[in-house]
Design a protein around this motif. Structure first.
Motif, PDB file in Angstrom:
ATOM      1  N   ASN A   1       0.831  -1.211   0.000  1.00 23.62           N
ATOM      2  CA  ASN A   1       0.000   0.000   0.000  1.00 23.62           C
ATOM      3  C   ASN A   1       0.865   1.261   0.000  1.00 23.62           C
ATOM      4  O   ASN A   1       0.507   2.249  -0.612  1.00 23.62           O
ATOM      5  CB  ASN A   1      -0.914   0.018   1.221  1.00 23.62           C
ATOM      6  CG  ASN A   1      -1.696   1.313   1.315  1.00 23.62           C
ATOM      7  OD1 ASN A   1      -2.560   1.588   0.499  1.00 23.62           O
ATOM      8  ND2 ASN A   1      -1.356   2.154   2.296  1.00 23.62           N
TER       9      ASN A   1
ATOM     10  N   ILE B   1      -8.474   4.677   0.285  1.00 25.58           N
ATOM     11  CA  ILE B   1      -7.556   4.009  -0.642  1.00 25.58           C
ATOM     12  C   ILE B   1      -6.584   4.951  -1.351  1.00 25.58           C
ATOM     13  O   ILE B   1      -5.383   4.705  -1.370  1.00 25.58           O
ATOM     14  CB  ILE B   1      -8.367   3.217  -1.713  1.00 25.58           C
ATOM     15  CG1 ILE B   1      -9.400   2.294  -1.032  1.00 25.58           C
ATOM     16  CG2 ILE B   1      -7.434   2.421  -2.625  1.00 25.58           C
ATOM     17  CD1 ILE B   1      -8.818   1.224  -0.142  1.00 25.58           C
TER      18      ILE B   1
ATOM     19  N   CYS C   1      -5.071   7.742  -0.846  1.00 24.46           N
ATOM     20  CA  CYS C   1      -4.614   8.766   0.096  1.00 24.46           C
ATOM     21  C   CYS C   1      -3.544   8.160   0.996  1.00 24.46           C
ATOM     22  O   CYS C   1      -3.355   6.950   0.998  1.00 24.46           O
ATOM     23  CB  CYS C   1      -5.810   9.238   0.934  1.00 24.46           C
ATOM     24  SG  CYS C   1      -6.789   7.862   1.611  1.00 24.46           S
TER      25      CYS C   1
ATOM     26  N   ASP D   1       1.807   6.922  -0.564  1.00 30.14           N
ATOM     27  CA  ASP D   1       0.826   5.899  -0.916  1.00 30.14           C
ATOM     28  C   ASP D   1       1.078   5.415  -2.347  1.00 30.14           C
ATOM     29  O   ASP D   1       1.006   6.196  -3.296  1.00 30.14           O
ATOM     30  CB  ASP D   1      -0.571   6.525  -0.809  1.00 30.14           C
ATOM     31  CG  ASP D   1      -1.671   5.521  -1.039  1.00 30.14           C
ATOM     32  OD1 ASP D   1      -1.759   4.554  -0.265  1.00 30.14           O
ATOM     33  OD2 ASP D   1      -2.442   5.705  -1.998  1.00 30.14           O
ATOM     34  N   VAL D   2       1.362   4.137  -2.513  1.00 30.49           N
ATOM     35  CA  VAL D   2       1.614   3.597  -3.851  1.00 30.49           C
ATOM     36  C   VAL D   2       0.320   3.664  -4.664  1.00 30.49           C
ATOM     37  O   VAL D   2      -0.758   3.319  -4.165  1.00 30.49           O
ATOM     38  CB  VAL D   2       2.124   2.138  -3.760  1.00 30.49           C
ATOM     39  CG1 VAL D   2       2.307   1.560  -5.168  1.00 30.49           C
ATOM     40  CG2 VAL D   2       3.434   2.063  -2.984  1.00 30.49           C
TER      41      VAL D   2
HETATM   42 CA   LIG Z   1      -3.520   3.308  -0.856  1.00 30.88          CA
END
Ligand SMILES: [Ca+2]
Ligand SMILES: [Ca+2]
Length: 238
Positions: A159, A191, A193, A201-202
């Motif tokens: 993540n 998600i 962020c 955040d990937v």
């Molecule tokens: Ca994420």
């Protein structure tokens, strides 16, 4: 005639015994994740099996209480496996916190200065953190565990990368976002962020082609494994 019937019954009996035996052996070998006994362990905190790797990366700044590396490693897990510790408990799967290379620096998220001892602050997913051990150690652990009927579950956190520090550069912007911070009031706000401040955040939702981060390229070259990593990546995508 009577003799023949007895032989027939006897052979049916023996055949039955044989097949029952086979069946029970087969049943013992069935592994089901739904019925497995999983032992979760924090790699850095379980057992220090090799003190020589403790300070292999300089992570010497003063930390908050228990926010630094404590020395636990793959060798320690192997030693407890050899001792029969997991088998005695009836364990048939080990879930270890991530063993990939963690950021070298530290940050304060509000609990005092902290290093990535927990394994969730990845710097490089293609290398093991030398504090946890080597690829050979991991291979030995997997082989020995399998010989005892124990699975190894490797935790993979994709993540986010680790926090950015003076010595841990941020990944390029087509790889990660550094804002906004999650507000946890919608799917998107969970998600797309950053979970907390300074936790890039990937962009897991993106299907865009990306180039390798230059800092990673330089790191691999410096470590003499650039060609190997590129070949493995190409083979993977092929
Ligand atoms: Ca994420
Ligand atoms: Ca150690």
């Amino acid at each position: 005639m009577k003799k023949h019937i007895i032989i027939l019954l006897l052979s049916l009996f023996l055949f039955n015994c044989g097949s029952k035996k086979q069946m029970s052996v087969k049943q013992e070998n069935v592994f089901m994740w739904e019925a497995s006994n999983i032992y979760f362990l924090l790699t850095d905190r379980f057992k220090n099996g090799d003190t020589l790797n403790d300070k292999i990366i300089e992570r010497n700044k003063t930390t908050g209480v228990l926010r630094g590396f404590q020395g636990g490693d793959i060798r320690g897990v192997i030693q407890k496996l050899d001792d029969g510790y997991f088998s005695d408990l009836g364990i048939n799967a080990l879930w270890m916190t991530p063993v990939v290379e963690q950021i070298h620096g530290s940050v304060d998220e509000g609990t005092g200065n902290s290093y990535g001892f927990h394994g969730y602050w990845t710097k490089d997913w293609t290398a093991l953190d030398p504090s946890y051990g080597t690829k050979e150690d991991l291979a030995e652990l997997v082989e020995k565990a399998h010989a005892k009927g124990i699975r190894i579950v490797l935790d993979a956190v994709i993540n986010h990368t680790g926090p950015v520090t003076d010595i841990d550069p941020v990944f390029p912007s087509d790889w990660v976002r550094t804002s906004p911070k999650c507000t946890y009031d919608s799917y998107k706000n969970y998600i797309d962020c950053t979970l907390v401040e300074n936790l890039p955040d990937v962009k897991t939702e993106s299907n865009e082609r990306v180039e390798l981060p230059q800092t990673l390229v330089e790191k691999w070259k410096k470590e003499g494994r650039y060609d190997e990593e590129i070949a493995e990546l190409e083979a993977f995508f092929k």
